[in-house]
Design a protein around this motif. Structure first.
Motif, PDB file in Angstrom:
ATOM      1  N   THR A  12       0.843  -1.197   0.000  1.00  0.00           N
ATOM      2  CA  THR A  12       0.000   0.000   0.000  1.00  0.00           C
ATOM      3  C   THR A  12       0.877   1.245   0.000  1.00  0.00           C
ATOM      4  O   THR A  12       2.105   1.177   0.119  1.00  0.00           O
ATOM      5  CB  THR A  12      -0.920   0.026   1.237  1.00  0.00           C
ATOM      6  OG1 THR A  12      -0.100  -0.017   2.431  1.00  0.00           O
ATOM      7  CG2 THR A  12      -1.876  -1.154   1.239  1.00  0.00           C
ATOM      8  N   GLY A  13       0.201   2.391  -0.105  1.00  0.00           N
ATOM      9  CA  GLY A  13       0.898   3.662  -0.012  1.00  0.00           C
ATOM     10  C   GLY A  13       1.938   3.856  -1.098  1.00  0.00           C
ATOM     11  O   GLY A  13       1.767   3.431  -2.250  1.00  0.00           O
ATOM     12  N   PHE A  14       3.057   4.487  -0.716  1.00  0.00           N
ATOM     13  CA  PHE A  14       4.083   4.823  -1.699  1.00  0.00           C
ATOM     14  C   PHE A  14       4.760   3.581  -2.254  1.00  0.00           C
ATOM     15  O   PHE A  14       5.240   3.565  -3.384  1.00  0.00           O
ATOM     16  CB  PHE A  14       5.129   5.748  -1.070  1.00  0.00           C
ATOM     17  CG  PHE A  14       6.082   6.337  -2.068  1.00  0.00           C
ATOM     18  CD1 PHE A  14       5.616   7.098  -3.124  1.00  0.00           C
ATOM     19  CD2 PHE A  14       7.443   6.111  -1.966  1.00  0.00           C
ATOM     20  CE1 PHE A  14       6.490   7.641  -4.054  1.00  0.00           C
ATOM     21  CE2 PHE A  14       8.331   6.638  -2.882  1.00  0.00           C
ATOM     22  CZ  PHE A  14       7.853   7.409  -3.932  1.00  0.00           C
ATOM     23  N   LYS A  15       4.787   2.490  -1.459  1.00  0.00           N
ATOM     24  CA  LYS A  15       5.362   1.241  -1.966  1.00  0.00           C
ATOM     25  C   LYS A  15       4.579   0.735  -3.173  1.00  0.00           C
ATOM     26  O   LYS A  15       5.148   0.194  -4.118  1.00  0.00           O
ATOM     27  CB  LYS A  15       5.368   0.179  -0.863  1.00  0.00           C
ATOM     28  CG  LYS A  15       6.400   0.444   0.228  1.00  0.00           C
ATOM     29  CD  LYS A  15       6.403  -0.673   1.260  1.00  0.00           C
ATOM     30  CE  LYS A  15       7.465  -0.411   2.322  1.00  0.00           C
ATOM     31  NZ  LYS A  15       7.474  -1.476   3.372  1.00  0.00           N
ATOM     32  N   ARG A  16       3.261   0.925  -3.136  1.00  0.00           N
ATOM     33  CA  ARG A  16       2.456   0.517  -4.285  1.00  0.00           C
ATOM     34  C   ARG A  16       2.803   1.375  -5.501  1.00  0.00           C
ATOM     35  O   ARG A  16       2.912   0.868  -6.623  1.00  0.00           O
ATOM     36  CB  ARG A  16       0.965   0.619  -3.970  1.00  0.00           C
ATOM     37  CG  ARG A  16       0.069   0.339  -5.166  1.00  0.00           C
ATOM     38  CD  ARG A  16      -1.398   0.233  -4.802  1.00  0.00           C
ATOM     39  NE  ARG A  16      -1.699  -1.025  -4.146  1.00  0.00           N
ATOM     40  CZ  ARG A  16      -2.948  -1.465  -3.928  1.00  0.00           C
ATOM     41  NH1 ARG A  16      -3.986  -0.738  -4.299  1.00  0.00           N
ATOM     42  NH2 ARG A  16      -3.157  -2.628  -3.343  1.00  0.00           N
ATOM     43  N   THR A  17       2.974   2.658  -5.268  1.00  0.00           N
ATOM     44  CA  THR A  17       3.365   3.551  -6.368  1.00  0.00           C
ATOM     45  C   THR A  17       4.692   3.118  -6.974  1.00  0.00           C
ATOM     46  O   THR A  17       4.854   3.094  -8.203  1.00  0.00           O
ATOM     47  CB  THR A  17       3.472   5.008  -5.868  1.00  0.00           C
ATOM     48  OG1 THR A  17       2.205   5.420  -5.350  1.00  0.00           O
ATOM     49  CG2 THR A  17       3.867   5.939  -7.006  1.00  0.00           C
ATOM     50  N   LEU A  18       5.650   2.759  -6.133  1.00  0.00           N
ATOM     51  CA  LEU A  18       6.951   2.304  -6.625  1.00  0.00           C
ATOM     52  C   LEU A  18       6.813   1.016  -7.434  1.00  0.00           C
ATOM     53  O   LEU A  18       7.480   0.843  -8.465  1.00  0.00           O
ATOM     54  CB  LEU A  18       7.914   2.096  -5.456  1.00  0.00           C
ATOM     55  CG  LEU A  18       8.350   3.355  -4.704  1.00  0.00           C
ATOM     56  CD1 LEU A  18       9.230   2.982  -3.503  1.00  0.00           C
ATOM     57  CD2 LEU A  18       9.111   4.306  -5.624  1.00  0.00           C
ATOM     58  N   LEU A  69       5.457   1.948 -10.821  1.00  0.00           N
ATOM     59  CA  LEU A  69       6.499   2.556 -11.655  1.00  0.00           C
ATOM     60  C   LEU A  69       7.446   1.480 -12.194  1.00  0.00           C
ATOM     61  O   LEU A  69       7.863   1.522 -13.362  1.00  0.00           O
ATOM     62  CB  LEU A  69       7.276   3.599 -10.847  1.00  0.00           C
ATOM     63  CG  LEU A  69       6.491   4.843 -10.425  1.00  0.00           C
ATOM     64  CD1 LEU A  69       7.367   5.755  -9.564  1.00  0.00           C
ATOM     65  CD2 LEU A  69       5.991   5.598 -11.640  1.00  0.00           C
ATOM     66  N   GLY A  70       7.772   0.513 -11.334  1.00  0.00           N
ATOM     67  CA  GLY A  70       8.632  -0.586 -11.778  1.00  0.00           C
ATOM     68  C   GLY A  70       7.968  -1.412 -12.866  1.00  0.00           C
ATOM     69  O   GLY A  70       8.618  -1.851 -13.819  1.00  0.00           O
ATOM     70  N   LEU A  71       6.654  -1.628 -12.738  1.00  0.00           N
ATOM     71  CA  LEU A  71       5.900  -2.374 -13.746  1.00  0.00           C
ATOM     72  C   LEU A  71       5.928  -1.641 -15.088  1.00  0.00           C
ATOM     73  O   LEU A  71       6.189  -2.241 -16.139  1.00  0.00           O
ATOM     74  CB  LEU A  71       4.456  -2.548 -13.274  1.00  0.00           C
ATOM     75  CG  LEU A  71       3.509  -3.230 -14.257  1.00  0.00           C
ATOM     76  CD1 LEU A  71       3.738  -4.736 -14.246  1.00  0.00           C
ATOM     77  CD2 LEU A  71       2.056  -2.925 -13.920  1.00  0.00           C
ATOM     78  N   LEU A  72       5.663  -0.336 -15.059  1.00  0.00           N
ATOM     79  CA  LEU A  72       5.651   0.433 -16.302  1.00  0.00           C
ATOM     80  C   LEU A  72       7.032   0.467 -16.952  1.00  0.00           C
ATOM     81  O   LEU A  72       7.161   0.368 -18.180  1.00  0.00           O
ATOM     82  CB  LEU A  72       5.158   1.858 -16.027  1.00  0.00           C
ATOM     83  CG  LEU A  72       3.740   1.985 -15.474  1.00  0.00           C
ATOM     84  CD1 LEU A  72       3.370   3.452 -15.309  1.00  0.00           C
ATOM     85  CD2 LEU A  72       2.739   1.297 -16.384  1.00  0.00           C
ATOM     86  N   ASP A  73       8.060   0.586 -16.134  1.00  0.00           N
ATOM     87  CA  ASP A  73       9.426   0.587 -16.663  1.00  0.00           C
ATOM     88  C   ASP A  73       9.758  -0.760 -17.307  1.00  0.00           C
ATOM     89  O   ASP A  73      10.393  -0.812 -18.369  1.00  0.00           O
ATOM     90  CB  ASP A  73      10.415   0.887 -15.540  1.00  0.00           C
ATOM     91  CG  ASP A  73      11.856   0.910 -16.045  1.00  0.00           C
ATOM     92  OD1 ASP A  73      12.166   1.752 -16.902  1.00  0.00           O
ATOM     93  OD2 ASP A  73      12.651   0.069 -15.585  1.00  0.00           O
ATOM     94  N   MET A  74       9.314  -1.854 -16.690  1.00  0.00           N
ATOM     95  CA  MET A  74       9.578  -3.179 -17.238  1.00  0.00           C
ATOM     96  C   MET A  74       8.904  -3.349 -18.603  1.00  0.00           C
ATOM     97  O   MET A  74       9.492  -3.875 -19.551  1.00  0.00           O
ATOM     98  CB  MET A  74       9.087  -4.256 -16.272  1.00  0.00           C
ATOM     99  CG  MET A  74       9.284  -5.682 -16.790  1.00  0.00           C
ATOM    100  SD  MET A  74       8.706  -6.927 -15.601  1.00  0.00           S
ATOM    101  CE  MET A  74       9.966  -6.745 -14.330  1.00  0.00           C
TER     102      MET A  74
END
Length: 289
Positions: free
Chosen positions: A144-150, A153-158
């Protein structure tokens, strides 16, 4: 069944929505939404229509559906009863307009943002990439929270870094340009085809479904889909034939008859045209580990 403008349930301040669907069958209405959709199929099988693409979905598949591209995951009838388990999918919806902030205009993030902002196509990810994305999509649900955002972002970068491992299913030009007044007509045609593909269908019959003359119907369908109705019907039939081949319960002749072909040689010819393999070659491919 019409092309329904679907509203993703997110607050105004969210640029994404993450959801896990555990249902008897997936949402079966042809719909579209401005968010880019990334979906991992954990359980369930059926037919995917995305723009001008018609094909199968099965456990392990990961699809990326572009912004505003009409699509539907239509579960196989009675699949949930035969498997004694629900359909399960993990989906991430990205609102690119909500991301048009300074963060996405930096040199480090601009390329990724532009790729997704200009994404109006549908893709299927190759097996190696699909496995990695499936793990990430499931992990997003556990934080949850910012960890979910990270994680997002990692998914989109992949996806961006491995975009060469994605096979384009539809270029986004089909159906998206259909005026709202025509939505119901095209949806009726698609629903009728998915329900009646297994029996003989004449152009006169489907033209009546569309409330058009045969000549007007052929022009209408070709204009909006860039293919003939017979080509579309044959693609639907062949993709269902592929499902039956995977079940290994029927002969080629039996499969041809079950999906609407009365002539085995014609079935073989159309099968190779659609899949680039003969039914025998396709069956051998299914047996490989």
């Amino acid at each position: 069944m019409r092309i329904i403008p679907f509203k993703i349930p997110k607050t105004r301040n969210e640029f994404y929505h993450y959801q896990i669907d555990r249902l008897k069958c997936f949402y079966d209405k042809l719909h579209q939404h401005p968010e880019v959709q990334i979906t991992y199929i954990e359980k369930g099988r059926g037919t995917l229509i995305a723009g001008d693409y018609t094909g199968r979905f099965a456990p392990g598949d990961v699809f990326i559906i572009g912004s505003s591209l009409p699509h539907v995951f239509k579960s196989d009838e009675n699949d949930h009863l035969q498997q004694n388990r629900p359909s399960v999918g993990y989906s991430l919806y990205i609102d690119m307009k909500a991301w048009e902030q300074e963060f996405w205009k930096s040199n480090d993030t601009l390329a990724v943002a532009q790729f997704f902002h200009q994404c109006y196509q549908a893709y299927q990810c190759h097996v190696s990439l699909a496995r990695q994305l499936a793990c990430r999509l499931k992990r997003i649900g556990r934080v949850t929270g910012f960890k979910r955002t990270l994680e997002i972002l990692g998914l989109l970068d992949m996806i961006y870094e491995h975009r060469e491992k994605m096979h384009m299913l539809s270029d986004g030009g089909w159906l998206k340009i259909i005026p709202e007044t025509e939505d119901t007509r095209m949806s009726r045609i698609i629903r009728f085809t998915l329900e009646a593909y297994h029996r003989p269908i004449s152009l006169q019959e489907v033209a009546r479904v569309a409330n058009l003359s045969v000549e007007a119907f052929c022009r209408y369908f070709k204009t909006h889909t860039r293919k003939t109705y017979i080509s579309f019907l044959n693609e639907v039939r062949i993709h269902h034939a592929c499902r039956l081949l995977a079940e290994k319960e029927f002969t080629f002749s039996e499969i041809a008859y079950q999906v609407g072909f009365s002539n085995l040689s014609y079935f073989n010819r159309i099968f190779k045209r659609v899949t680039h393999k003969t039914p025998g070659e396709y069956a051998l491919m299914l047996e490989k580990p």
